[in-house]
Design an enzyme around this catalytic site. Structure first.
Site, PDB file in Angstrom:
ATOM      1  N   LYS A 145      26.346   7.499  -4.121  1.00 29.20           N
ATOM      2  CA  LYS A 145      26.307   6.190  -4.762  1.00 29.20           C
ATOM      3  C   LYS A 145      26.848   6.316  -6.179  1.00 29.20           C
ATOM      4  O   LYS A 145      26.573   7.296  -6.874  1.00 29.20           O
ATOM      5  CB  LYS A 145      24.889   5.624  -4.769  1.00 29.20           C
ATOM      6  CG  LYS A 145      23.843   6.516  -5.395  1.00 29.20           C
ATOM      7  CD  LYS A 145      22.450   5.926  -5.233  1.00 29.20           C
ATOM      8  CE  LYS A 145      21.373   6.875  -5.768  1.00 29.20           C
ATOM      9  NZ  LYS A 145      20.010   6.338  -5.569  1.00 29.20           N
ATOM     10  N   PHE A 156      26.010  -1.623   7.653  1.00 30.28           N
ATOM     11  CA  PHE A 156      26.967  -0.565   7.316  1.00 30.28           C
ATOM     12  C   PHE A 156      26.870   0.680   8.197  1.00 30.28           C
ATOM     13  O   PHE A 156      27.675   1.592   8.053  1.00 30.28           O
ATOM     14  CB  PHE A 156      26.860  -0.161   5.844  1.00 30.28           C
ATOM     15  CG  PHE A 156      25.489   0.193   5.381  1.00 30.28           C
ATOM     16  CD1 PHE A 156      24.937   1.423   5.664  1.00 30.28           C
ATOM     17  CD2 PHE A 156      24.752  -0.708   4.641  1.00 30.28           C
ATOM     18  CE1 PHE A 156      23.668   1.751   5.232  1.00 30.28           C
ATOM     19  CE2 PHE A 156      23.473  -0.388   4.188  1.00 30.28           C
ATOM     20  CZ  PHE A 156      22.933   0.844   4.484  1.00 30.28           C
ATOM     21  N   ARG A 201      12.620   0.995   4.295  1.00 32.50           N
ATOM     22  CA  ARG A 201      12.735   2.422   3.999  1.00 32.50           C
ATOM     23  C   ARG A 201      11.376   3.106   3.999  1.00 32.50           C
ATOM     24  O   ARG A 201      11.271   4.294   4.254  1.00 32.50           O
ATOM     25  CB  ARG A 201      13.419   2.580   2.637  1.00 32.50           C
ATOM     26  CG  ARG A 201      13.674   4.003   2.218  1.00 32.50           C
ATOM     27  CD  ARG A 201      14.618   4.032   1.037  1.00 32.50           C
ATOM     28  NE  ARG A 201      14.428   5.226   0.245  1.00 32.50           N
ATOM     29  CZ  ARG A 201      15.180   5.563  -0.790  1.00 32.50           C
ATOM     30  NH1 ARG A 201      16.164   4.766  -1.155  1.00 32.50           N
ATOM     31  NH2 ARG A 201      14.950   6.659  -1.470  1.00 32.50           N
ATOM     32  N   LYS A 230      27.953  -1.330  -2.905  1.00 34.49           N
ATOM     33  CA  LYS A 230      26.525  -0.988  -2.978  1.00 34.49           C
ATOM     34  C   LYS A 230      25.788  -2.251  -3.394  1.00 34.49           C
ATOM     35  O   LYS A 230      25.902  -2.708  -4.523  1.00 34.49           O
ATOM     36  CB  LYS A 230      26.260   0.133  -3.989  1.00 34.49           C
ATOM     37  CG  LYS A 230      24.799   0.555  -3.981  1.00 34.49           C
ATOM     38  CD  LYS A 230      24.478   1.600  -4.995  1.00 34.49           C
ATOM     39  CE  LYS A 230      23.056   2.123  -4.809  1.00 34.49           C
ATOM     40  NZ  LYS A 230      22.046   1.076  -4.597  1.00 34.49           N
ATOM     41  N   GLU A 241      21.591  -3.505   4.523  1.00 33.07           N
ATOM     42  CA  GLU A 241      21.020  -3.858   3.235  1.00 33.07           C
ATOM     43  C   GLU A 241      20.782  -5.364   3.226  1.00 33.07           C
ATOM     44  O   GLU A 241      21.710  -6.150   3.483  1.00 33.07           O
ATOM     45  CB  GLU A 241      21.976  -3.476   2.100  1.00 33.07           C
ATOM     46  CG  GLU A 241      21.395  -3.631   0.726  1.00 33.07           C
ATOM     47  CD  GLU A 241      20.681  -2.390   0.204  1.00 33.07           C
ATOM     48  OE1 GLU A 241      20.246  -2.397  -0.956  1.00 33.07           O
ATOM     49  OE2 GLU A 241      20.551  -1.405   0.960  1.00 33.07           O
ATOM     50  N   ARG A 269      18.925  13.679   1.973  1.00 36.90           N
ATOM     51  CA  ARG A 269      19.884  13.379   0.900  1.00 36.90           C
ATOM     52  C   ARG A 269      20.991  14.418   1.039  1.00 36.90           C
ATOM     53  O   ARG A 269      20.815  15.571   0.655  1.00 36.90           O
ATOM     54  CB  ARG A 269      19.229  13.498  -0.471  1.00 36.90           C
ATOM     55  CG  ARG A 269      18.205  12.419  -0.765  1.00 36.90           C
ATOM     56  CD  ARG A 269      17.704  12.533  -2.191  1.00 36.90           C
ATOM     57  NE  ARG A 269      16.594  11.650  -2.453  1.00 36.90           N
ATOM     58  CZ  ARG A 269      16.716  10.370  -2.814  1.00 36.90           C
ATOM     59  NH1 ARG A 269      17.919   9.837  -2.937  1.00 36.90           N
ATOM     60  NH2 ARG A 269      15.658   9.629  -3.042  1.00 36.90           N
ATOM     61  N   GLU A 280      32.359   1.556   0.178  1.00 36.28           N
ATOM     62  CA  GLU A 280      31.686   0.299   0.513  1.00 36.28           C
ATOM     63  C   GLU A 280      30.956  -0.242  -0.703  1.00 36.28           C
ATOM     64  O   GLU A 280      30.574   0.517  -1.597  1.00 36.28           O
ATOM     65  CB  GLU A 280      30.679   0.516   1.654  1.00 36.28           C
ATOM     66  CG  GLU A 280      31.317   0.942   2.956  1.00 36.28           C
ATOM     67  CD  GLU A 280      30.303   1.289   4.023  1.00 36.28           C
ATOM     68  OE1 GLU A 280      30.735   1.553   5.159  1.00 36.28           O
ATOM     69  OE2 GLU A 280      29.086   1.321   3.736  1.00 36.28           O
TER      70      GLU A 280
END
Length: 583
Positions: free
Chosen positions: A445, A363, A292, A271, A322, A439, A269
């Site tokens: 990414k 997303f 966030r 970023k 986003e 994470r 996807e």
């Protein structure tokens, strides 16, 4: 419970840097609490509010100084003078309360309930006479505090507890205290190690507590549930209207490395150069937006609320997205730094909405029509999004995506993303669950020549000459177990004039309320501001507490959308250092 018991726990935690020992101290203390005393667990974190609440104590150092003065009879001038020398108002309060005790007989006992009650009141006062009410609420606690209690009352008020407790230690302490006997947990202080009976069973309980926290971001709820048993932890569910932590991405340096980590085929996807936004719609139709940092920014983005109503089918949902800024005249995306001011500004909303509009790129989805979806495979969650999202360019749409196992096709997609002005791409495991707050290798990414960290500003040096009066060199820190570790200084990338970007003057204004102590031209700061910094390489360094230093660091952006807990971990710094290879 008497507050002195909690104060002694704070002191024990402050005196050790060993994470396992801290966990043991907390676990022993938590084992004495009942299932209705979750608020004491919150106090242990140094706050009276759970992480998801937007509320903060919001009490300045000046109010605290006046409260100490009122409770002890010392002049504000005397307190300020001592503060500049010591740099810790908690220690000043401790000393002045001790002096007062020498001439006064204390016969009242302070309880944790009273501390919690008064601090909640102080944080909630509004309107005329607010300052005086806050001062009185704090002074009332100090007037019956022992010196040690005074130290931690003040530190809690200022949200500067200084005991080095991170989320992982809190989680493990809850596991040890509630299930330690069942799991056969034993801790040896002499060897600073612990033993468990069945490691796999232990992981099950750790995961149960972690899951409950990921879904609530409230250790008081997690503790009270754990006290009732693992079944109560399993009953904790997502609830639209309350924020949860976002799943976070690790870094990849190449597409091939990405495939090796997330598997083939995988979802790729774009970023986007924006900020994460969790869009919540509860069963009553109310829509809330969270960043966030878990901040509620619904008021700042009224158009996003409208988009969610118009272009998303469903009575209740939680969408991960986003928000990307764009130029309404040229219809071109704008860099994050330009749009970030909309997060901070709470006034002139309509004007900003027109000048700095955002496009929402959806997303992921973690909740839909009463069902928790975080355990569903990503591919299923994406297919659901495709059914309920009506794409509307420049307003709300699905993130651009392809599914492939071909390196060449992936590289072309990467090039297309960069050509479109995006930051890079994301690579995702098709079968992965959603892991709030983690994470994990499910999501990576990839950006060109990515050498950057999100770091906290923990100090600054005032400039000279044309930068006189401004902070011009900023001390940066990463984190380990909730402790800030210095990793270098940055002064480049910040502008002289605000119209060209974030300026020294603007950054100084933002940081001044965070000053803890000033020593000549150096100001020590409470870590509250997160910035993104690029660098050429990482070097080992005895100068900084992290053991590392960034070579040629450069400020690239302010991150108002990120919390101090989001900054780079020392483990990440070490990993990137090793990735550089031998010198």
């Amino acid at each position: 419970m008497l507050y002195t018991e909690l104060a002694k726990i704070y002191e024990q935690l402050e005196l050790t840097s060993k994470r396992l020992e801290k966990t043991f101290i907390l676990a022993e203390f938590f084992s004495k609490l009942n299932e209705k005393e979750g608020y004491i667990v919150l106090l242990t974190t140094g706050s009276i509010f759970p992480a998801y609440e937007e509320k903060e104590m919001g009490i300045s150092s000046q109010i605290v100084i006046k409260a100490i003065s009122k409770a002890t009879g010392s002049s504000t001038d005397e307190i300020v003078k001592k503060w500049k020398s010591v740099g810790d108002l908690g220690r000043i309060a401790e000393q002045l309360v001790w002096n007062k005790m020498q001439s006064t007989l204390f016969d009242k006992k302070l309880t944790t309930g009273k501390v919690y009650e008064n601090l909640k009141k102080a944080a909630g006062f509004e309107g005329q006479g607010t300052v005086d009410k806050k001062i009185s609420a704090i002074a009332e606690l100090l007037s019956v505090s022992s010196p040690l209690e005074a130290r931690y009352v003040i530190r809690t008020v200022l949200e500067e507890l200084r005991i080095g407790i991170g989320d992982a230690a809190m989680r493990d302490a809850i596991v040890w205290s509630c299930f330690g006997d069942k799991l056969g947990i034993k801790y040896s202080k002499q060897g600073n190690k612990f033993e468990i009976g069945d490691r796999e069973e232990y992981k099950t309980y750790v995961n149960a507590v972690q899951r409950a926290y990921d879904l609530t971001t409230d250790f008081s709820v997690v503790f009270e549930s754990a006290k009732k048993g693992v079944h109560a932890l399993e009953e904790v569910q997502l609830k639209p209207g309350k924020p949860v932590k976002f799943m976070l991405a690790l870094k990849a340096s190449t597409i091939l490395e990405g495939f090796e980590t997330v598997g083939r085929p995988s979802a790729l996807e774009y970023k986007y150069d924006g900020f994460r936004l969790m869009i919540n719609k509860s069963e009553d139709g109310k829509i809330k937006l969270f960043t966030r940092r878990l901040d509620d920014v619904t008021r700042q983005f009224p158009e996003v609320v409208d988009y969610a109503k118009q272009y998303v089918k469903g009575n209740s949902f939680m969408l991960d997205s986003e928000a990307v800024g764009y130029d309404p005249k040229r219809l071109r995306y704008r860099p994050f730094q330009e749009i970030s001011q909309r997060i901070r500004r709470k006034y002139e909303i309509e004007k900003l909405q027109k000048e700095l509009p955002v496009e929402i790129n959806i997303f992921d989805i973690i909740y839909f029509e009463g069902e928790n979806l975080i355990k569903k495979p990503f591919l299923e969650r994406r297919k659901l999004l495709e059914r309920i999202i009506q794409n509307k360019k420049w307003q709300l749409k699905l993130a651009e995506q392809i599914i492939t196992e071909d390196v060449k096709e992936a590289e072309q997609f990467y090039k297309d993303a960069l050509k479109e002005g995006e930051e890079g791409i994301m690579m995702k495991n098709l079968n992965a669950p959603y892991k709030p707050g983690a994470r994990v290798g499910y999501m990576l990414k990839l950006k060109p020549s990515e050498k950057e960290f999100d770091l906290a500003i923990v100090g600054a040096e005032y400039g000279t000459g044309k930068r006189s009066g401004w902070m011009s060199s900023f001390i940066l820190a990463c984190q380990q177990s909730g402790k800030m570790l210095e990793i270098g200084k940055v002064g480049t990338g910040i502008k002289e004039k605000s119209e060209k970007g974030i300026s020294f003057k603007e950054l100084t204004k933002m940081l001044k309320p965070s000053i803890i102590k000033e020593e000549g031209r150096i100001a020590l700061l409470k870590p509250e501001i997160v910035v993104t910094v690029t660098y050429q390489e990482i070097q080992k360094s005895p100068t900084y507490s992290s053991g590392f230093a960034l070579r040629f660091p450069r400020f690239t952006r302010l991150r108002p959308d990120r919390n101090i807990r989001d900054i780079a971990l020392l483990e990440e710094v070490k990993k990137e250092y090793l990735r550089q290879g031998p010198k």
